[in-house]
Design a protein around this motif. Structure first.
Motif, PDB file in Angstrom:
ATOM      1  N   PHE A  91      56.362  18.733   4.700  1.00  0.00           N
ATOM      2  CA  PHE A  91      57.181  18.977   6.105  1.00  0.00           C
ATOM      3  C   PHE A  91      57.831  20.034   6.243  1.00  0.00           C
ATOM      4  N   GLY A  92      58.085  20.823   7.225  1.00  0.00           N
ATOM      5  CA  GLY A  92      59.034  21.944   7.233  1.00  0.00           C
ATOM      6  C   GLY A  92      58.384  23.134   6.671  1.00  0.00           C
ATOM      7  N   ALA A  93      57.077  23.153   6.619  1.00  0.00           N
ATOM      8  CA  ALA A  93      56.110  24.215   6.078  1.00  0.00           C
ATOM      9  C   ALA A  93      55.848  25.392   7.291  1.00  0.00           C
ATOM     10  N   LEU A  94      55.918  24.858   8.293  1.00  0.00           N
ATOM     11  CA  LEU A  94      55.411  25.550   9.592  1.00  0.00           C
ATOM     12  C   LEU A  94      56.594  25.835  10.578  1.00  0.00           C
ATOM     13  N   GLY A  95      56.297  27.088  11.337  1.00  0.00           N
ATOM     14  CA  GLY A  95      57.567  27.518  12.068  1.00  0.00           C
ATOM     15  C   GLY A  95      58.470  28.183  11.040  1.00  0.00           C
ATOM     16  N   GLY A  96      59.547  28.869  11.584  1.00  0.00           N
ATOM     17  CA  GLY A  96      60.308  29.850  11.183  1.00  0.00           C
ATOM     18  C   GLY A  96      59.628  31.154  10.888  1.00  0.00           C
ATOM     19  N   ARG A  97      59.977  31.456   9.703  1.00  0.00           N
ATOM     20  CA  ARG A  97      59.326  32.963   9.447  1.00  0.00           C
ATOM     21  C   ARG A  97      58.121  33.155   9.547  1.00  0.00           C
ATOM     22  N   ILE A  98      57.450  33.769   9.834  1.00  0.00           N
ATOM     23  CA  ILE A  98      55.923  34.089   9.935  1.00  0.00           C
ATOM     24  C   ILE A  98      55.166  34.225   8.723  1.00  0.00           C
ATOM     25  N   ASP A  99      56.067  34.971   7.752  1.00  0.00           N
ATOM     26  CA  ASP A  99      55.510  35.316   6.312  1.00  0.00           C
ATOM     27  C   ASP A  99      55.358  34.034   5.501  1.00  0.00           C
ATOM     28  N   HIS A 100      56.744  33.148   5.751  1.00  0.00           N
ATOM     29  CA  HIS A 100      56.416  31.951   5.036  1.00  0.00           C
ATOM     30  C   HIS A 100      55.542  30.832   5.820  1.00  0.00           C
ATOM     31  N   THR A 101      55.448  30.907   6.741  1.00  0.00           N
ATOM     32  CA  THR A 101      54.398  29.832   7.420  1.00  0.00           C
ATOM     33  C   THR A 101      53.132  30.398   6.882  1.00  0.00           C
ATOM     34  N   LEU A 102      52.656  31.739   7.050  1.00  0.00           N
ATOM     35  CA  LEU A 102      51.287  32.257   6.459  1.00  0.00           C
ATOM     36  C   LEU A 102      51.132  31.749   5.029  1.00  0.00           C
ATOM     37  N   ALA A 103      52.228  32.084   4.310  1.00  0.00           N
ATOM     38  CA  ALA A 103      52.032  31.803   2.509  1.00  0.00           C
ATOM     39  C   ALA A 103      51.740  30.250   2.655  1.00  0.00           C
ATOM     40  N   ASN A 104      52.417  29.477   3.345  1.00  0.00           N
ATOM     41  CA  ASN A 104      52.385  27.913   3.040  1.00  0.00           C
ATOM     42  C   ASN A 104      50.950  27.478   3.562  1.00  0.00           C
ATOM     43  N   VAL A 105      50.329  27.985   4.598  1.00  0.00           N
ATOM     44  CA  VAL A 105      48.958  27.841   5.034  1.00  0.00           C
ATOM     45  C   VAL A 105      47.962  28.183   4.113  1.00  0.00           C
ATOM     46  N   PHE A 106      47.957  29.243   3.273  1.00  0.00           N
ATOM     47  CA  PHE A 106      46.975  29.444   2.423  1.00  0.00           C
ATOM     48  C   PHE A 106      47.468  29.442   0.960  1.00  0.00           C
ATOM     49  N   LEU A 107      48.242  28.332   0.678  1.00  0.00           N
ATOM     50  CA  LEU A 107      48.810  27.728  -0.640  1.00  0.00           C
ATOM     51  C   LEU A 107      47.670  27.687  -1.572  1.00  0.00           C
ATOM     52  N   PRO A 108      46.225  27.247  -1.186  1.00  0.00           N
ATOM     53  CA  PRO A 108      45.353  27.051  -2.122  1.00  0.00           C
ATOM     54  C   PRO A 108      44.893  28.466  -2.805  1.00  0.00           C
ATOM     55  N   LYS A 148      42.707  19.437  -2.389  1.00  0.00           N
ATOM     56  CA  LYS A 148      42.201  18.421  -1.535  1.00  0.00           C
ATOM     57  C   LYS A 148      43.535  17.291  -1.387  1.00  0.00           C
ATOM     58  N   GLN A 149      44.481  17.552  -2.444  1.00  0.00           N
ATOM     59  CA  GLN A 149      45.800  16.605  -2.303  1.00  0.00           C
ATOM     60  C   GLN A 149      46.819  17.060  -1.561  1.00  0.00           C
ATOM     61  N   ILE A 150      46.613  18.127  -0.927  1.00  0.00           N
ATOM     62  CA  ILE A 150      47.667  18.767  -0.140  1.00  0.00           C
ATOM     63  C   ILE A 150      47.508  18.653   1.579  1.00  0.00           C
ATOM     64  N   GLN A 151      48.586  18.470   2.154  1.00  0.00           N
ATOM     65  CA  GLN A 151      48.481  18.517   3.700  1.00  0.00           C
ATOM     66  C   GLN A 151      49.642  18.862   4.169  1.00  0.00           C
ATOM     67  N   LEU A 152      49.728  19.861   5.311  1.00  0.00           N
ATOM     68  CA  LEU A 152      50.882  20.076   5.836  1.00  0.00           C
ATOM     69  C   LEU A 152      50.845  19.542   7.226  1.00  0.00           C
ATOM     70  N   GLU A 153      51.974  19.004   7.741  1.00  0.00           N
ATOM     71  CA  GLU A 153      52.162  18.268   8.839  1.00  0.00           C
ATOM     72  C   GLU A 153      53.480  18.649   9.651  1.00  0.00           C
ATOM     73  N   ASP A 154      53.265  18.729  11.009  1.00  0.00           N
ATOM     74  CA  ASP A 154      54.553  18.944  11.947  1.00  0.00           C
ATOM     75  C   ASP A 154      54.495  18.259  13.297  1.00  0.00           C
ATOM     76  N   GLY A 155      53.710  17.265  12.985  1.00  0.00           N
ATOM     77  CA  GLY A 155      53.609  16.449  14.460  1.00  0.00           C
ATOM     78  C   GLY A 155      52.619  16.822  15.412  1.00  0.00           C
ATOM     79  N   GLN A 156      52.470  18.350  15.674  1.00  0.00           N
ATOM     80  CA  GLN A 156      51.326  18.636  16.455  1.00  0.00           C
ATOM     81  C   GLN A 156      50.013  18.996  15.568  1.00  0.00           C
TER      82      GLN A 156
END
Length: 220
Positions: A105-122, A132-140
């Motif tokens: 949680f809290g991986a999306l939103g905020g600074r765009i560089d942080h968001t993109l780094a989090n989306v591409f964690l693998p 396959k054991q990782i998911q990011l969730e923000d409600g939407q």
């Protein structure tokens, strides 16, 4: 022995709170891990802080003292490092408990560089085996991953829209979704958006790299 490994004999579901938007979160987890300022937020919600990780450059000295005193385990990193604080937290978790499922949680939103780094964690080769054991969730949105090869996705009624983003220019095959992608109708897009489940399993074949799977729903 990893300090996190000593702290519990059996964990299956871990919630990680990063430093982004915390408007949405759940508490049905065995373990709670804070990343930098996310550690302070866990405490503000009266949740157990099982581990805190980061360089803690986003908190004051007084706030860090609160985190240090409350955390069962604390891993403090130097500000100058190759991995992000979130990557360090995941490496600590999977190094101790390689079978756990992690929701961030809290991986999306905020600074765009942080968001993109989090989306591409693998894309971090040390985290790739655990994608396959990782998911990011923000409600939407709910983000998960399909590794190279064939993956099966089970229908979800809570997120009506389904999209696929291959990290390489892979010749994807998508079967079982409302809009299938096969050898006969293949076309390349960076994001195959606005697809849907139709009450059956969806098969995704990625010949190279991995696929970011995007579940989403309209904002209310």
């Amino acid at each position: 022995m990893n300090a996190f490994k000593r702290s519990a004999s059996k964990w299956t579901k871990v919630a990680v709170f990063a430093g982004g938007d915390w408007d949405h979160y759940r508490t049905d987890f065995d373990t709670f891990v804070g990343v930098d300022r996310g550690s302070l937020w866990i405490l503000d919600q009266n949740l157990p802080l099982d581990m805190a990780v980061g360089d803690f450059d986003s908190v004051t000295k007084a706030e860090f003292a609160v985190i240090r005193d409350a955390a069962k385990i604390i891993v403090q990193a130097q500000p100058e490092k190759d991995d992000t604080d979130l990557e360090l937290a995941l490496l600590e978790i999977f190094g101790a408990h390689p079978q756990v499922q992690v929701t961030i949680f809290g991986a999306l939103g905020g600074r765009i560089d942080h968001t993109l780094a989090n989306v591409f964690l693998p894309s971090n080769p040390k985290l790739a085996p655990f994608m396959k054991q990782i998911q990011l969730e923000d409600g939407q949105n709910l983000i998960s991953y399909c590794p190279e090869g064939v993956s099966q996705l089970q229908p979800r009624r809570d997120y009506p829209y389904l999209a696929f983003m291959p990290v390489r220019d892979s010749h994807l095959t998508i079967l079982g979704a409302k809009y299938e992608l096969t050898e006969e109708n293949f076309f390349f897009k960076k994001v195959y958006a606005s697809n849907e489940y139709i009450d059956r399993e969806v098969s995704v074949t990625c010949p190279d790299g991995y696929v970011v799977v995007l579940h989403s729903k309209d904002r209310r």
